[in-house]
Design a protein around this motif. Structure first.
Motif, PDB file in Angstrom:
ATOM      1  N   ALA A 182      27.509 118.018  36.185  1.00 45.05           N
ATOM      2  CA  ALA A 182      28.452 119.011  36.690  1.00 45.05           C
ATOM      3  C   ALA A 182      29.843 118.729  36.135  1.00 45.05           C
ATOM      4  O   ALA A 182      30.261 117.582  36.032  1.00 45.05           O
ATOM      5  N   VAL A 183      30.552 119.798  35.770  1.00 42.56           N
ATOM      6  CA  VAL A 183      31.936 119.662  35.315  1.00 42.56           C
ATOM      7  C   VAL A 183      32.844 120.016  36.491  1.00 42.56           C
ATOM      8  O   VAL A 183      32.825 121.133  37.002  1.00 42.56           O
ATOM      9  N   LEU A 184      33.615 119.042  36.933  1.00 44.70           N
ATOM     10  CA  LEU A 184      34.484 119.199  38.088  1.00 44.70           C
ATOM     11  C   LEU A 184      35.849 118.615  37.759  1.00 44.70           C
ATOM     12  O   LEU A 184      35.976 117.812  36.839  1.00 44.70           O
ATOM     13  N   ASN A 185      36.862 119.026  38.502  1.00 48.89           N
ATOM     14  CA  ASN A 185      38.108 118.275  38.366  1.00 48.89           C
ATOM     15  C   ASN A 185      38.039 117.039  39.269  1.00 48.89           C
ATOM     16  O   ASN A 185      37.107 116.891  40.073  1.00 48.89           O
ATOM     17  N   GLY A 186      39.006 116.159  39.140  1.00 44.47           N
ATOM     18  CA  GLY A 186      38.944 114.900  39.870  1.00 44.47           C
ATOM     19  C   GLY A 186      38.877 115.064  41.372  1.00 44.47           C
ATOM     20  O   GLY A 186      38.161 114.328  42.063  1.00 44.47           O
ATOM     21  N   ALA A 187      39.610 116.032  41.905  1.00 43.36           N
ATOM     22  CA  ALA A 187      39.600 116.273  43.348  1.00 43.36           C
ATOM     23  C   ALA A 187      38.224 116.741  43.802  1.00 43.36           C
ATOM     24  O   ALA A 187      37.700 116.276  44.830  1.00 43.36           O
ATOM     25  N   GLU A 188      37.630 117.655  43.058  1.00 48.52           N
ATOM     26  CA  GLU A 188      36.288 118.140  43.405  1.00 48.52           C
ATOM     27  C   GLU A 188      35.264 117.021  43.295  1.00 48.52           C
ATOM     28  O   GLU A 188      34.343 116.915  44.117  1.00 48.52           O
ATOM     29  N   LEU A 189      35.412 116.176  42.280  1.00 47.83           N
ATOM     30  CA  LEU A 189      34.486 115.055  42.117  1.00 47.83           C
ATOM     31  C   LEU A 189      34.590 114.088  43.285  1.00 47.83           C
ATOM     32  O   LEU A 189      33.574 113.562  43.763  1.00 47.83           O
ATOM     33  N   LEU A 190      35.802 113.849  43.752  1.00 46.48           N
ATOM     34  CA  LEU A 190      35.980 112.967  44.912  1.00 46.48           C
ATOM     35  C   LEU A 190      35.199 113.485  46.105  1.00 46.48           C
ATOM     36  O   LEU A 190      34.424 112.743  46.736  1.00 46.48           O
ATOM     37  N   ILE A 191      35.380 114.752  46.424  1.00 51.00           N
ATOM     38  CA  ILE A 191      34.702 115.329  47.588  1.00 51.00           C
ATOM     39  C   ILE A 191      33.195 115.334  47.380  1.00 51.00           C
ATOM     40  O   ILE A 191      32.424 115.008  48.297  1.00 51.00           O
ATOM     41  N   ARG A 192      32.757 115.678  46.183  1.00 48.58           N
ATOM     42  CA  ARG A 192      31.321 115.689  45.889  1.00 48.58           C
ATOM     43  C   ARG A 192      30.724 114.290  46.064  1.00 48.58           C
ATOM     44  O   ARG A 192      29.636 114.123  46.627  1.00 48.58           O
ATOM     45  N   THR A 193      31.428 113.284  45.619  1.00 49.27           N
ATOM     46  CA  THR A 193      30.927 111.914  45.745  1.00 49.27           C
ATOM     47  C   THR A 193      30.879 111.487  47.204  1.00 49.27           C
ATOM     48  O   THR A 193      29.912 110.844  47.644  1.00 49.27           O
ATOM     49  N   LEU A 194      31.913 111.838  47.976  1.00 47.77           N
ATOM     50  CA  LEU A 194      31.918 111.499  49.402  1.00 47.77           C
ATOM     51  C   LEU A 194      30.741 112.167  50.122  1.00 47.77           C
ATOM     52  O   LEU A 194      30.097 111.550  50.986  1.00 47.77           O
ATOM     53  N   GLU A 195      30.446 113.409  49.769  1.00 49.08           N
ATOM     54  CA  GLU A 195      29.286 114.082  50.355  1.00 49.08           C
ATOM     55  C   GLU A 195      28.003 113.350  49.989  1.00 49.08           C
ATOM     56  O   GLU A 195      27.105 113.180  50.821  1.00 49.08           O
ATOM     57  N   ASP A 196      27.919 112.917  48.731  1.00 45.25           N
ATOM     58  CA  ASP A 196      26.704 112.288  48.230  1.00 45.25           C
ATOM     59  C   ASP A 196      26.435 110.949  48.910  1.00 45.25           C
ATOM     60  O   ASP A 196      25.288 110.528  49.051  1.00 45.25           O
ATOM     61  N   ILE A 197      27.494 110.262  49.322  1.00 46.14           N
ATOM     62  CA  ILE A 197      27.291 108.975  49.992  1.00 46.14           C
ATOM     63  C   ILE A 197      27.384 109.105  51.512  1.00 46.14           C
ATOM     64  O   ILE A 197      27.569 108.126  52.231  1.00 46.14           O
ATOM     65  N   ASP A 198      27.241 110.339  51.991  1.00 44.20           N
ATOM     66  CA  ASP A 198      27.091 110.636  53.419  1.00 44.20           C
ATOM     67  C   ASP A 198      28.324 110.330  54.257  1.00 44.20           C
ATOM     68  O   ASP A 198      28.212 109.947  55.430  1.00 44.20           O
ATOM     69  N   VAL A 199      29.499 110.497  53.696  1.00 46.33           N
ATOM     70  CA  VAL A 199      30.717 110.438  54.506  1.00 46.33           C
ATOM     71  C   VAL A 199      30.779 111.697  55.359  1.00 46.33           C
ATOM     72  O   VAL A 199      30.673 112.805  54.834  1.00 46.33           O
ATOM     73  N   ASP A 200      30.922 111.539  56.658  1.00 40.55           N
ATOM     74  CA  ASP A 200      30.935 112.722  57.526  1.00 40.55           C
ATOM     75  C   ASP A 200      32.295 112.988  58.158  1.00 40.55           C
ATOM     76  O   ASP A 200      32.517 114.064  58.715  1.00 40.55           O
ATOM     77  N   THR A 201      33.222 112.012  58.086  1.00 36.65           N
ATOM     78  CA  THR A 201      34.514 112.176  58.746  1.00 36.65           C
ATOM     79  C   THR A 201      35.622 111.561  57.901  1.00 36.65           C
ATOM     80  O   THR A 201      35.471 110.445  57.394  1.00 36.65           O
ATOM     81  N   ILE A 202      36.713 112.303  57.754  1.00 36.75           N
ATOM     82  CA  ILE A 202      37.918 111.802  57.087  1.00 36.75           C
ATOM     83  C   ILE A 202      39.091 111.990  58.040  1.00 36.75           C
ATOM     84  O   ILE A 202      39.243 113.055  58.642  1.00 36.75           O
ATOM     85  N   PHE A 203      39.908 110.966  58.178  1.00 37.02           N
ATOM     86  CA  PHE A 203      41.142 111.069  58.954  1.00 37.02           C
ATOM     87  C   PHE A 203      42.294 111.181  57.960  1.00 37.02           C
ATOM     88  O   PHE A 203      42.497 110.283  57.132  1.00 37.02           O
ATOM     89  N   GLY A 204      43.001 112.302  57.994  1.00 34.06           N
ATOM     90  CA  GLY A 204      43.982 112.514  56.949  1.00 34.06           C
ATOM     91  C   GLY A 204      45.189 113.320  57.350  1.00 34.06           C
ATOM     92  O   GLY A 204      45.263 113.896  58.444  1.00 34.06           O
ATOM     93  N   TYR A 205      46.146 113.342  56.398  1.00 35.88           N
ATOM     94  CA  TYR A 205      47.378 114.109  56.565  1.00 35.88           C
ATOM     95  C   TYR A 205      47.804 114.562  55.181  1.00 35.88           C
ATOM     96  O   TYR A 205      47.991 113.747  54.281  1.00 35.88           O
ATOM     97  N   PRO A 206      47.955 115.891  54.963  1.00 35.54           N
ATOM     98  CA  PRO A 206      48.201 116.393  53.611  1.00 35.54           C
ATOM     99  C   PRO A 206      49.637 116.173  53.138  1.00 35.54           C
ATOM    100  O   PRO A 206      50.555 115.971  53.922  1.00 35.54           O
ATOM    101  N   GLY A 207      49.804 116.232  51.832  1.00 39.88           N
ATOM    102  CA  GLY A 207      51.113 116.138  51.189  1.00 39.88           C
ATOM    103  C   GLY A 207      50.959 116.525  49.732  1.00 39.88           C
ATOM    104  O   GLY A 207      49.835 116.679  49.217  1.00 39.88           O
ATOM    105  N   GLY A 208      52.073 116.686  49.047  1.00 34.30           N
ATOM    106  CA  GLY A 208      52.059 117.249  47.705  1.00 34.30           C
ATOM    107  C   GLY A 208      51.097 116.579  46.743  1.00 34.30           C
ATOM    108  O   GLY A 208      50.372 117.252  45.988  1.00 34.30           O
TER     109      GLY A 208
END
Length: 583
Positions: A24-50
């Motif tokens: 799959a061709v993804l940008n880095g942000a999409e790859l991060l999320i795809r990888t987290l899904e693949d390793i069964d991460v179900d929860t992220i605690f976060g706060y957005p910024g630029g």
């Protein structure tokens, strides 16, 4: 995602073709999320910024990962920490660059001291601006190097997937701990291929799991011949998920077990072999057993100063066996006779199989005598709420089945002493760093991780105010968290030390004039606020609180202001020199 690559063939040959998917061709942000899904991460605690907006954009259409919008990055790391302790899975944090990253430092250090698996993703300025004092730039890799198990700065997007998977592998294997991954913004926008790596192997990182057979045989022989054996179980017994093996061994051999603050719940306290917690505020009988034992089996414990007291007085008569997966822990504070590097879950059964049940009836007679003559005390009062009774009532109203999360101070020690812990991962607290403000957000994380278990945060009026803003998060997500404030209108443990060792010179430890009305404060956030000023009202408040299941409840228990926490081993004293009361 790219479609599987096919080619046109005659219909007769179609069933012979095996299609090969293109990466799959993804940008880095999409790859991060795809990888987290693949390793069964179900929860992220976060706060957005630029710097991390590309990641948040990639999260917009994702439904398999629950992103929890916390109100401060420090609280986010504490929430991820609580999630990890309660579930055994790594906590995940996502924050922006600069102050977003630096706000995580206290939470990362808290996790590092207690060996909690966590992966923290921080945004970073684009690679061509690193080192130029760009807007919201901070060298978070350099800042956190002393408090992480490992950290990464991603400079090539083609390495990103490998880095993510390595980060989780390092955080959760061997002695667990926090890992930080710093993500420059241009790495998040650059396209790359997602390969779906499955196996991670790091040649230079191979934690030892199997204990050495010769050392195991020596340990078994020593235990078999012991007259006064004692098992000393630390946080490693819980983190290593060795509670069943520990319980089976202690019951079969009928050896007394004491646990550290971090080890609470690793051995059921209702078992007859339990002598409770040891250390600065441990039970009299646990501390005396440690002082008088002749063979000490330390299981995933690190002999920290709050457990040992004065080192030259610590367990002076014992031969010491120490099991730990981290070789740097063995012999660091206390010399040991039989070191065993390995996974406690594997090593304990191996020792148990080779150990003959020792003859220790006289030892048990001595321990039972200590228990009868020096029990933990619960003062009685019809007019004021005694903190010890408050904890016992919470244990009663939750049937001893709650996940109890504490802040740091007197209430932490009373919660350790007077709540009965029979289940692992039921007591969460900042043991090593002693972080005030930890309790409430960590309880929030535990509630997200274990929605089917009751979670009670026992906190002080000082610690609660450090992270009270997370009430907004608890209300937004309708978390039925119970927050019990032990309100003594002071920094309780500081006040106790000032009373005992500084001639009652209460320098900046009294909060009476500045404390808010906690009931009105809770209601202003949309939570339920309840107050109790005497024992009768305490029962009424607890009964009402336990029946509210759609939002957080803040219970303001106005306890005896001058109550002190005992037993107590004064600084510089040995364990057997503990003070049992104000007299």
């Amino acid at each position: 995602m790219a479609q599987a690559k096919t080619q046109s063939l005659d219909s007769a040959e179609t069933d012979k073709v095996q299609t090969t998917p293109e990466p799959a061709v993804l940008n880095g942000a999409e790859l991060l999320i795809r990888t987290l899904e693949d390793i069964d991460v179900d929860t992220i605690f976060g706060y957005p910024g630029g710097a991390v907006l590309p990641i948040y954009d990639a999260l917009f259409d994702v439904h398999d990962i629950n992103h929890v919008l916390i109100r401060h990055e420090q609280a986010g790391t504490h929430a991820a920490d609580g999630y990890a302790r309660a579930t055994g899975k790594p906590g995940v944090v996502l924050v922006t660059s600069g102050p977003g990253g630096t706000n995580t430092v206290t939470g990362i250090a808290t996790a590092a001291m207690d060996s909690i698996p966590m992966v923290v993703f921080t945004g970073q300025v684009p690679t061509d601006l690193i080192g130029n004092d760009a807007f919201q730039e901070a060298d978070i890799v350099g800042i956190t190097r002393p408090i992480t198990k490992h950290n990464y700065l991603v400079k090539d997007v083609n390495n990103l997937e490998q880095v993510i998977r390595e980060a989780f592998h390092v955080a959760t294997s061997g002695r667990p701990g926090p890992v930080l991954v710093d993500l420059p913004k241009d790495m998040l926008n650059t396209e790359c291929h997602y390969s779906g790596l499955k196996k991670i192997s790091i040649p230079s990182y191979k934690p030892t799991k199997e204990g050495h057979s010769t050392q195991i045989a020596k340990a078994a022989k020593l235990l078999s011949e012991a007259e006064k054996p004692l098992i000393y179980a630390g946080g490693g017994a819980v983190l290593g998920e060795a509670w069943e093996e520990l319980t089976a061994m202690a019951e079969r051999l009928n050896i007394p077990v004491t646990t550290t603050l971090m080890g609470l719940g690793g051995f059921p306290e209702s078992k007859p072999q339990s002598v409770g917690m040891l250390g600065m505020h441990g039970t009299y009988y646990a501390n005396m057993a440690m002082t008088e034992c002749d063979v000490l089996l330390a299981v995933g414990a690190r002999f920290d100063d709050r457990v040992t007291g004065r080192l030259d007085g610590f367990s002076p008569h014992s031969k010491k066996i120490h099991i730990d997966i981290d070789p740097s822990n063995i012999g660091k504070n206390v010399p040991v006779d039989i070191p065993i590097v390995g996974d406690v879950k594997k090593v304990l059964p191996a020792i148990d199989q080779q150990t003959t049940k020792p003859e220790i009836d006289d030892w048990w007679d001595t321990i039972h005598k200590w228990k009868r003559e020096h029990p933990l005390k619960v003062p009685e009062s019809e007019d004021t709420i005694k903190p010890q009774l408050m904890i016992e009532k919470i244990s009663e109203y939750t049937n001893g089945e709650a996940i109890v999360v504490t802040d740091v101070g007197q209430h932490q020690m009373w919660a350790a002493q007077h709540y009965t812990y029979n289940y692992p991962r039921s007591f969460l607290s900042s043991g090593g760093l002693g972080t005030m403000g930890y309790g409430f957000p960590a309880a929030l994380g535990a509630a997200f991780g274990c929605p089917d278990r009751p979670v009670v945060c026992i906190t002080g009026d000082g610690g609660f105010q450090m992270t009270v803003y997370e009430l907004a998060t608890a209300v937004e997500y309708e978390v039925p968290l119970k927050i019990a404030i032990m309100n003594n209108q002071c920094l309780g443990m500081v006040r106790q030390w000032q009373e005992l060792f500084f001639d009652k010179r209460y320098s900046h430890s009294i909060l009476k004039k500045g404390n808010p009305d906690f009931v009105k404060l809770a209601e202003s956030y949309g939570a339920v606020g309840l107050r109790a000023t005497n024992p009768k009202e305490m029962d009424e408040v607890l009964e009402q609180a336990m029946n509210i299941n759609d939002r957080p409840v803040v219970m303001d228990f106005q306890v005896e202001e001058h109550e002190n926490c005992y037993p107590m081993v004064p600084a510089g004293a040995a364990l057997n020199e503990m003070v049992e009361g104000d007299e």
